[in-house]
Design a protein around this motif. Structure first.
Motif, PDB file in Angstrom:
ATOM      1  N   ALA A 133       0.813  -1.221   0.000  1.00 30.87           N
ATOM      2  CA  ALA A 133       0.000   0.000   0.000  1.00 30.87           C
ATOM      3  C   ALA A 133       0.843   1.266   0.000  1.00 30.87           C
ATOM      4  CB  ALA A 133      -0.931   0.004   1.214  1.00 30.87           C
ATOM      5  N   HIS A 134       2.015   1.221   0.661  1.00 28.55           N
ATOM      6  CA  HIS A 134       2.778   2.452   0.887  1.00 28.55           C
ATOM      7  C   HIS A 134       4.213   2.401   0.370  1.00 28.55           C
ATOM      8  CE1 HIS A 134      -0.369   4.135   3.488  1.00 28.55           C
ATOM      9  NE2 HIS A 134      -0.482   2.934   4.027  1.00 28.55           N
ATOM     10  N   GLY A 135       4.706   1.250   0.002  1.00 29.68           N
ATOM     11  CA  GLY A 135       6.067   1.138  -0.512  1.00 29.68           C
ATOM     12  C   GLY A 135       7.091   0.761   0.524  1.00 29.68           C
ATOM     13  N   VAL A 136       6.981   1.340   1.715  1.00 24.78           N
ATOM     14  CA  VAL A 136       7.923   1.080   2.812  1.00 24.78           C
ATOM     15  C   VAL A 136       7.163   1.155   4.127  1.00 24.78           C
ATOM     16  CG1 VAL A 136       9.943   2.019   1.587  1.00 24.78           C
ATOM     17  CG2 VAL A 136       8.545   3.518   3.036  1.00 24.78           C
ATOM     18  N   VAL A 137       7.856   0.890   5.221  1.00 25.46           N
ATOM     19  CA  VAL A 137       7.311   1.143   6.561  1.00 25.46           C
ATOM     20  C   VAL A 137       8.445   1.684   7.423  1.00 25.46           C
ATOM     21  CG1 VAL A 137       7.662  -1.275   7.237  1.00 25.46           C
ATOM     22  CG2 VAL A 137       6.089   0.172   8.542  1.00 25.46           C
ATOM     23  N   ASP A 138       8.180   2.831   8.081  1.00 27.70           N
ATOM     24  CA  ASP A 138       9.213   3.527   8.851  1.00 27.70           C
ATOM     25  C   ASP A 138       8.960   3.501  10.353  1.00 27.70           C
ATOM     26  OD1 ASP A 138      10.742   4.815   6.562  1.00 27.70           O
ATOM     27  OD2 ASP A 138       8.736   5.625   6.205  1.00 27.70           O
ATOM     28  N   GLY A 139       7.740   3.223  10.764  1.00 27.92           N
ATOM     29  CA  GLY A 139       7.447   3.292  12.183  1.00 27.92           C
ATOM     30  C   GLY A 139       6.272   2.420  12.569  1.00 27.92           C
ATOM     31  N   LEU A 140       6.233   2.065  13.844  1.00 26.77           N
ATOM     32  CA  LEU A 140       5.165   1.245  14.415  1.00 26.77           C
ATOM     33  C   LEU A 140       4.763   1.831  15.751  1.00 26.77           C
ATOM     34  CD1 LEU A 140       3.426  -1.332  14.801  1.00 26.77           C
ATOM     35  CD2 LEU A 140       5.490  -2.477  15.647  1.00 26.77           C
ATOM     36  N   ILE A 141       3.479   2.124  15.906  1.00 28.32           N
ATOM     37  CA  ILE A 141       2.944   2.558  17.196  1.00 28.32           C
ATOM     38  C   ILE A 141       1.929   1.515  17.651  1.00 28.32           C
ATOM     39  CG2 ILE A 141       1.801   4.370  18.515  1.00 28.32           C
ATOM     40  CD1 ILE A 141       2.678   6.379  16.444  1.00 28.32           C
ATOM     41  N   ASN A 142       2.270   0.784  18.694  1.00 24.02           N
ATOM     42  CA  ASN A 142       1.407  -0.257  19.247  1.00 24.02           C
ATOM     43  C   ASN A 142       0.469   0.374  20.270  1.00 24.02           C
ATOM     44  OD1 ASN A 142       2.075  -2.857  18.048  1.00 24.02           O
ATOM     45  ND2 ASN A 142       4.100  -2.591  18.962  1.00 24.02           N
ATOM     46  N   CYS A 143      -0.751   0.685  19.800  1.00 25.76           N
ATOM     47  CA  CYS A 143      -1.707   1.397  20.644  1.00 25.76           C
ATOM     48  C   CYS A 143      -2.896   0.542  21.048  1.00 25.76           C
ATOM     49  CB  CYS A 143      -2.185   2.646  19.900  1.00 25.76           C
ATOM     50  SG  CYS A 143      -3.070   3.818  20.923  1.00 25.76           S
ATOM     51  N   ALA A 144      -3.176  -0.537  20.320  1.00 22.64           N
ATOM     52  CA  ALA A 144      -4.343  -1.366  20.621  1.00 22.64           C
ATOM     53  C   ALA A 144      -4.245  -1.936  22.031  1.00 22.64           C
ATOM     54  CB  ALA A 144      -4.453  -2.498  19.604  1.00 22.64           C
ATOM     55  N   GLY A 145      -5.328  -1.840  22.774  1.00 21.07           N
ATOM     56  CA  GLY A 145      -5.324  -2.376  24.138  1.00 21.07           C
ATOM     57  C   GLY A 145      -6.715  -2.403  24.722  1.00 21.07           C
ATOM     58  N   ILE A 146      -6.898  -3.230  25.736  1.00 22.96           N
ATOM     59  CA  ILE A 146      -8.177  -3.335  26.432  1.00 22.96           C
ATOM     60  C   ILE A 146      -7.926  -3.356  27.933  1.00 22.96           C
ATOM     61  CG2 ILE A 146      -9.327  -4.554  24.549  1.00 22.96           C
ATOM     62  CD1 ILE A 146      -8.915  -7.168  26.160  1.00 22.96           C
ATOM     63  N   ILE A 147      -8.975  -3.028  28.696  1.00 26.47           N
ATOM     64  CA  ILE A 147      -8.903  -3.190  30.139  1.00 26.47           C
ATOM     65  C   ILE A 147      -9.649  -4.464  30.523  1.00 26.47           C
ATOM     66  CG2 ILE A 147      -8.653  -0.728  30.579  1.00 26.47           C
ATOM     67  CD1 ILE A 147     -11.628  -0.696  31.413  1.00 26.47           C
ATOM     68  N   GLN A 148      -9.551  -4.834  31.777  1.00 25.01           N
ATOM     69  CA  GLN A 148     -10.239  -6.016  32.284  1.00 25.01           C
ATOM     70  C   GLN A 148     -11.535  -5.597  32.969  1.00 25.01           C
ATOM     71  OE1 GLN A 148      -7.299  -6.968  35.661  1.00 25.01           O
ATOM     72  NE2 GLN A 148      -9.265  -7.047  36.709  1.00 25.01           N
ATOM     73  N   PRO A 149     -12.450  -6.538  33.213  1.00 27.19           N
ATOM     74  CA  PRO A 149     -13.585  -6.217  34.081  1.00 27.19           C
ATOM     75  C   PRO A 149     -13.088  -5.672  35.423  1.00 27.19           C
ATOM     76  CG  PRO A 149     -13.924  -8.329  33.021  1.00 27.19           C
ATOM     77  CD  PRO A 149     -12.509  -7.914  32.695  1.00 27.19           C
ATOM     78  N   PHE A 150     -13.806  -4.697  35.973  1.00 22.99           N
ATOM     79  CA  PHE A 150     -13.337  -4.009  37.177  1.00 22.99           C
ATOM     80  C   PHE A 150     -13.671  -4.837  38.426  1.00 22.99           C
ATOM     81  CE2 PHE A 150     -11.511   0.246  37.335  1.00 22.99           C
ATOM     82  CZ  PHE A 150     -11.210   0.328  38.683  1.00 22.99           C
ATOM     83  N   VAL A 151     -12.894  -5.914  38.628  1.00 27.80           N
ATOM     84  CA  VAL A 151     -13.100  -6.806  39.771  1.00 27.80           C
ATOM     85  C   VAL A 151     -11.751  -7.220  40.341  1.00 27.80           C
ATOM     86  CG1 VAL A 151     -15.282  -7.730  38.893  1.00 27.80           C
ATOM     87  CG2 VAL A 151     -13.136  -8.886  38.310  1.00 27.80           C
ATOM     88  N   ARG A 152     -11.797  -7.709  41.577  1.00 28.56           N
ATOM     89  CA  ARG A 152     -10.592  -8.266  42.186  1.00 28.56           C
ATOM     90  C   ARG A 152     -10.168  -9.528  41.441  1.00 28.56           C
ATOM     91  NH1 ARG A 152     -13.566  -5.936  46.349  1.00 28.56           N
ATOM     92  NH2 ARG A 152     -12.328  -4.792  47.908  1.00 28.56           N
ATOM     93  N   ILE A 153      -8.894  -9.840  41.507  1.00 26.02           N
ATOM     94  CA  ILE A 153      -8.375 -10.963  40.726  1.00 26.02           C
ATOM     95  C   ILE A 153      -9.032 -12.280  41.149  1.00 26.02           C
ATOM     96  CG2 ILE A 153      -6.382 -11.434  42.219  1.00 26.02           C
ATOM     97  CD1 ILE A 153      -4.783 -11.882  39.576  1.00 26.02           C
ATOM     98  N   LYS A 154      -9.471 -12.385  42.398  1.00 26.13           N
ATOM     99  CA  LYS A 154     -10.121 -13.624  42.836  1.00 26.13           C
ATOM    100  C   LYS A 154     -11.433 -13.864  42.098  1.00 26.13           C
ATOM    101  CE  LYS A 154     -12.674 -11.662  46.788  1.00 26.13           C
ATOM    102  NZ  LYS A 154     -14.015 -12.040  46.314  1.00 26.13           N
ATOM    103  N   ASP A 155     -12.017 -12.802  41.561  1.00 23.74           N
ATOM    104  CA  ASP A 155     -13.291 -12.908  40.859  1.00 23.74           C
ATOM    105  C   ASP A 155     -13.142 -12.805  39.342  1.00 23.74           C
ATOM    106  OD1 ASP A 155     -14.760 -13.024  43.297  1.00 23.74           O
ATOM    107  OD2 ASP A 155     -14.494 -10.853  43.508  1.00 23.74           O
ATOM    108  N   LEU A 156     -11.912 -12.704  38.866  1.00 26.41           N
ATOM    109  CA  LEU A 156     -11.678 -12.517  37.436  1.00 26.41           C
ATOM    110  C   LEU A 156     -11.562 -13.869  36.740  1.00 26.41           C
ATOM    111  CD1 LEU A 156     -11.184 -10.316  35.275  1.00 26.41           C
ATOM    112  CD2 LEU A 156      -8.731 -10.554  35.745  1.00 26.41           C
TER     113      LEU A 156
END
Length: 268
Positions: A79-102
């Motif tokens: 699509a572009h000929g080359v690639v010069d940079g990568l920004i890893n922005c994709a992300g999610i959070i977890q359900p807002f619970v204590r780890i014992k309930d996750l």
């Protein structure tokens, strides 16, 4: 690394900081390969670029799927000929619970998207970046990656892993043409909870935004400025900078302080 006339890959380009990065980069003269799992939101991002929309290519990709990601560099270069940079922005959070309930499924999903998604992208694109005269990798961690937030323990663990992944990569790239930056956003006004499928009990959208001190546009500007200046670490928001200082001075007190602020959001 200057961004004008460069080709930058941005994951999470369909919303939030990823969308803001995509729009700011093309407005500044860059070309962007926007990556997201949702085609409709990618198309919305491209539409918002107005006269610069031709500088954006859209790639519907799930970053947790290694083989799909491995095929991505060829498509970006086509699509572009080359690639010069990568920004890893994709992300999610977890359900807002204590780890014992996750649930384990939720734990795996957070680790797959936040950590392995970045690993997949780095492994796929790094050989191409090393072949460029100058290149840059930016990984988005979080304030939760250096500071514990109750109810987001596995999210924090994934982002702490991103911190060390990025800093280790920085060390490995010393003496090469590839610059590496890790970013620590504090509270940002985005729809990450909705995109993560997370409902925070008792907290509506209007209330949730009270915790959001920084807009996605300001976050994007800060990230790109850090990229241009080849910074090692970038902190976004007064909250991230303040908690970094407090945690360095007295980690136990800082952890107890954060619990006092967040305990009302945690289910009993």
């Amino acid at each position: 690394m200057q961004t004008q006339n460069k080709v930058i890959v941005v994951t999470g380009g369909g919303s939030g900081i990823g969308r803001a990065l995509t729009l700011r980069l093309v407005n500044a003269g860059a070309h962007v390969a926007a990556i997201d799992i949702h085609e409709n939101t990618l198309q919305e991002t491209q539409g918002l670029a107005g006269p610069h929309k031709g500088h954006i290519s859209l790639h519907v990709v799930n970053v947790t799927e290694r083989e799909t990601v491995n095929a991505l560099p060829e498509k970006v270069i086509a699509a572009h000929g080359v690639v010069d940079g990568l920004i890893n922005c994709a992300g999610i959070i977890q359900p807002f619970v204590r780890i014992k309930d996750l649930e384990f499924d939720a734990i795996k999903r957070v680790m797959d998207v936040n950590l392995y998604g970045q690993i997949h992208m780095i492994k796929a694109f790094l050989p191409h970046l090393l072949a460029r005269p100058e290149a840059h990798i930016v990984n988005i961690s979080s304030m939760g990656g250096f500071f514990p937030v109750p109810g987001q323990t596995m999210y924090g663990a994934s982002k702490a892993a991103v911190k060390l992944l990025t800093e280790g990569l920085y060390a490995e790239m010393i003496g090469t043409n590839v610059h590496v930056t890790v970013v620590f956003p504090g509270a940002i006004a985005t729809n990450i909870a909705q995109n993560s499928g997370v409902v925070i009990a008792g907290l509506g959208n209007e209330q949730a935004h009270k915790f959001s001190a920084t807009t996605a546009a300001v976050a994007a500007e800060t990230i790109i400025n850090g990229m241009v200046r080849n910074k090692f670490q970038v902190f976004i928001g007064q909250d991230a900078r303040m908690m970094d200082l407090l945690y360095r001075l007295n980690p136990r007190w800082a952890t107890q302080f954060m619990f006092s602020k967040m305990k009302a959001l945690l289910p009993d």
